[in-house]
Design a protein around this motif. Sequence first.
Motif, PDB file in Angstrom:
ATOM      1  N   ALA A   1      22.446  -4.284   6.295  1.00 34.47           N
ATOM      2  CA  ALA A   1      21.908  -5.400   6.242  1.00 34.47           C
ATOM      3  C   ALA A   1      20.933  -5.937   7.575  1.00 34.47           C
ATOM      4  O   ALA A   1      19.865  -6.470   7.340  1.00 34.47           O
ATOM      5  CB  ALA A   1      22.730  -6.514   5.692  1.00 34.47           C
ATOM      6  N   PHE A   2      21.978  -5.640   8.585  1.00 33.83           N
ATOM      7  CA  PHE A   2      21.191  -6.195   9.896  1.00 33.83           C
ATOM      8  C   PHE A   2      19.983  -5.295  10.310  1.00 33.83           C
ATOM      9  O   PHE A   2      18.765  -5.848  10.639  1.00 33.83           O
ATOM     10  CB  PHE A   2      22.019  -6.483  10.982  1.00 33.83           C
ATOM     11  N   ALA A   3      19.806  -3.945   9.924  1.00 34.65           N
ATOM     12  CA  ALA A   3      18.864  -3.222  10.540  1.00 34.65           C
ATOM     13  C   ALA A   3      17.764  -3.148   9.297  1.00 34.65           C
ATOM     14  O   ALA A   3      16.525  -3.005   9.673  1.00 34.65           O
ATOM     15  CB  ALA A   3      19.541  -1.665  10.126  1.00 34.65           C
ATOM     16  N   ALA A   4      17.834  -3.556   8.006  1.00 36.05           N
ATOM     17  CA  ALA A   4      16.709  -3.730   7.170  1.00 36.05           C
ATOM     18  C   ALA A   4      15.682  -4.640   7.448  1.00 36.05           C
ATOM     19  O   ALA A   4      14.633  -4.489   7.429  1.00 36.05           O
ATOM     20  CB  ALA A   4      17.410  -3.833   5.743  1.00 36.05           C
ATOM     21  N   PRO A   5      15.927  -6.033   7.866  1.00 36.71           N
ATOM     22  CA  PRO A   5      14.973  -6.832   7.952  1.00 36.71           C
ATOM     23  C   PRO A   5      14.038  -6.542   9.222  1.00 36.71           C
ATOM     24  O   PRO A   5      12.967  -7.236   9.105  1.00 36.71           O
ATOM     25  CB  PRO A   5      15.854  -8.102   8.241  1.00 36.71           C
ATOM     26  N   ALA A   6      14.483  -6.051  10.027  1.00 35.93           N
ATOM     27  CA  ALA A   6      13.544  -5.570  11.087  1.00 35.93           C
ATOM     28  C   ALA A   6      12.536  -4.748  10.739  1.00 35.93           C
ATOM     29  O   ALA A   6      11.113  -5.070  10.994  1.00 35.93           O
ATOM     30  CB  ALA A   6      14.383  -4.528  12.253  1.00 35.93           C
ATOM     31  N   ALA A   7      12.584  -3.835   9.597  1.00 37.55           N
ATOM     32  CA  ALA A   7      11.338  -2.916   9.213  1.00 37.55           C
ATOM     33  C   ALA A   7      10.720  -4.221   8.394  1.00 37.55           C
ATOM     34  O   ALA A   7       9.354  -3.926   8.282  1.00 37.55           O
ATOM     35  CB  ALA A   7      11.986  -1.812   8.420  1.00 37.55           C
ATOM     36  N   HIS A   8      11.147  -4.840   7.580  1.00 34.46           N
ATOM     37  CA  HIS A   8      10.625  -5.851   6.774  1.00 34.46           C
ATOM     38  C   HIS A   8       9.767  -6.862   7.482  1.00 34.46           C
ATOM     39  O   HIS A   8       8.709  -7.269   6.928  1.00 34.46           O
ATOM     40  CB  HIS A   8      11.702  -6.429   5.696  1.00 34.46           C
ATOM     41  N   ALA A   9      10.231  -7.336   8.627  1.00 32.06           N
ATOM     42  CA  ALA A   9       9.718  -8.092   9.562  1.00 32.06           C
ATOM     43  C   ALA A   9       8.384  -7.737   9.973  1.00 32.06           C
ATOM     44  O   ALA A   9       7.240  -8.841   9.929  1.00 32.06           O
ATOM     45  CB  ALA A   9      10.431  -8.551  10.443  1.00 32.06           C
ATOM     46  N   ASP A  10       7.702  -6.545  10.162  1.00 33.28           N
ATOM     47  CA  ASP A  10       6.716  -5.953  10.657  1.00 33.28           C
ATOM     48  C   ASP A  10       5.792  -6.160   9.476  1.00 33.28           C
ATOM     49  O   ASP A  10       4.466  -6.491   9.785  1.00 33.28           O
ATOM     50  CB  ASP A  10       6.824  -4.681  11.157  1.00 33.28           C
ATOM     51  N   VAL A  11       6.045  -5.666   8.263  1.00 36.50           N
ATOM     52  CA  VAL A  11       5.204  -5.856   7.199  1.00 36.50           C
ATOM     53  C   VAL A  11       4.839  -7.311   6.975  1.00 36.50           C
ATOM     54  O   VAL A  11       3.684  -7.606   6.746  1.00 36.50           O
ATOM     55  CB  VAL A  11       5.766  -5.166   5.924  1.00 36.50           C
ATOM     56  N   THR A  12       6.015  -8.208   6.871  1.00 41.46           N
ATOM     57  CA  THR A  12       5.724  -9.598   6.935  1.00 41.46           C
ATOM     58  C   THR A  12       4.653 -10.111   7.706  1.00 41.46           C
ATOM     59  O   THR A  12       3.941 -11.082   7.647  1.00 41.46           O
ATOM     60  CB  THR A  12       7.191 -10.403   6.908  1.00 41.46           C
TER      61      THR A  12
ATOM     62  N   SER B   1      -2.681  -5.137  -2.929  1.00 43.48           N
ATOM     63  CA  SER B   1      -3.538  -4.059  -1.940  1.00 43.48           C
ATOM     64  C   SER B   1      -3.302  -4.439  -0.524  1.00 43.48           C
ATOM     65  O   SER B   1      -3.180  -3.561   0.258  1.00 43.48           O
ATOM     66  CB  SER B   1      -5.025  -4.108  -2.221  1.00 43.48           C
ATOM     67  N   VAL B   2      -3.128  -5.698   0.045  1.00 41.37           N
ATOM     68  CA  VAL B   2      -3.105  -6.118   1.401  1.00 41.37           C
ATOM     69  C   VAL B   2      -1.607  -5.642   1.648  1.00 41.37           C
ATOM     70  O   VAL B   2      -1.140  -5.097   2.928  1.00 41.37           O
ATOM     71  CB  VAL B   2      -3.434  -7.455   1.570  1.00 41.37           C
ATOM     72  N   ARG B   3      -0.368  -5.999   0.629  1.00 38.22           N
ATOM     73  CA  ARG B   3       0.832  -5.423   1.025  1.00 38.22           C
ATOM     74  C   ARG B   3       0.997  -3.942   1.134  1.00 38.22           C
ATOM     75  O   ARG B   3       1.720  -3.534   2.035  1.00 38.22           O
ATOM     76  CB  ARG B   3       1.536  -6.202  -0.043  1.00 38.22           C
ATOM     77  N   MET B   4       0.331  -3.401   0.271  1.00 43.31           N
ATOM     78  CA  MET B   4       0.403  -1.946   0.622  1.00 43.31           C
ATOM     79  C   MET B   4      -0.154  -1.438   1.884  1.00 43.31           C
ATOM     80  O   MET B   4       0.300  -0.293   2.278  1.00 43.31           O
ATOM     81  CB  MET B   4      -0.188  -1.225  -0.789  1.00 43.31           C
ATOM     82  N   ALA B   5      -1.520  -2.022   2.252  1.00 42.84           N
ATOM     83  CA  ALA B   5      -2.110  -1.504   3.478  1.00 42.84           C
ATOM     84  C   ALA B   5      -1.224  -1.664   4.663  1.00 42.84           C
ATOM     85  O   ALA B   5      -1.096  -0.882   5.784  1.00 42.84           O
ATOM     86  CB  ALA B   5      -3.469  -2.202   3.581  1.00 42.84           C
ATOM     87  N   CYS B   6      -0.365  -2.916   4.521  1.00 34.85           N
ATOM     88  CA  CYS B   6       0.465  -3.513   5.558  1.00 34.85           C
ATOM     89  C   CYS B   6       1.504  -2.413   5.706  1.00 34.85           C
ATOM     90  O   CYS B   6       2.141  -2.080   6.949  1.00 34.85           O
ATOM     91  CB  CYS B   6       0.822  -4.761   5.547  1.00 34.85           C
ATOM     92  N   TYR B   7       2.111  -1.911   4.484  1.00 38.74           N
ATOM     93  CA  TYR B   7       3.348  -1.001   4.534  1.00 38.74           C
ATOM     94  C   TYR B   7       2.747   0.446   4.988  1.00 38.74           C
ATOM     95  O   TYR B   7       3.441   1.006   5.875  1.00 38.74           O
ATOM     96  CB  TYR B   7       3.827  -0.854   3.117  1.00 38.74           C
TER      97      TYR B   7
END
Length: 90
Positions: free
Chosen positions: A22-33, A51-57
Motif C-alpha cells: 500500500a505504501f509503494a502503490a501511491p508513489a506511481a499513482h502520484a505521478d499520473v495524478t 484521453s488525458v488520463r490515458m496519455a498521462c499513464y
Amino acid sequence: MRTSRRIASVLTGLTLALGGAAFAAPAAHADVTACINQVEREVKGGEAPDSVRMACYVGLTGDHARCLTGLVDSGVTNGTAVTACRVAAD
C-alpha cells in the motif's frame, strides 16, 4: 508453538506485507495524478477527460512521445503537454 500464536504470526506478516504494498502503490499513482493536475490547471478547474488520463499513464511508462501526442490530440496546448508528460515520467 501454539496454534493461536502461529495464526497471530501469520496475520502479522500478512499485514506487514500488504501494508508495504500500500505504501509503494501511491508513489506511481502520484505521478499520473500530477500529470492530470497539470492539464486540469490549464482547463481551469475542469475535469480532465479519459484521453488525458490515458496519455498521462503512457507518460508514466516512459513513452514521452506518445504522452505528448495523446495530450495534444486531446486539446492540451503543447507547453502544458510537455510539462505534464515530464511530471508523469518523474
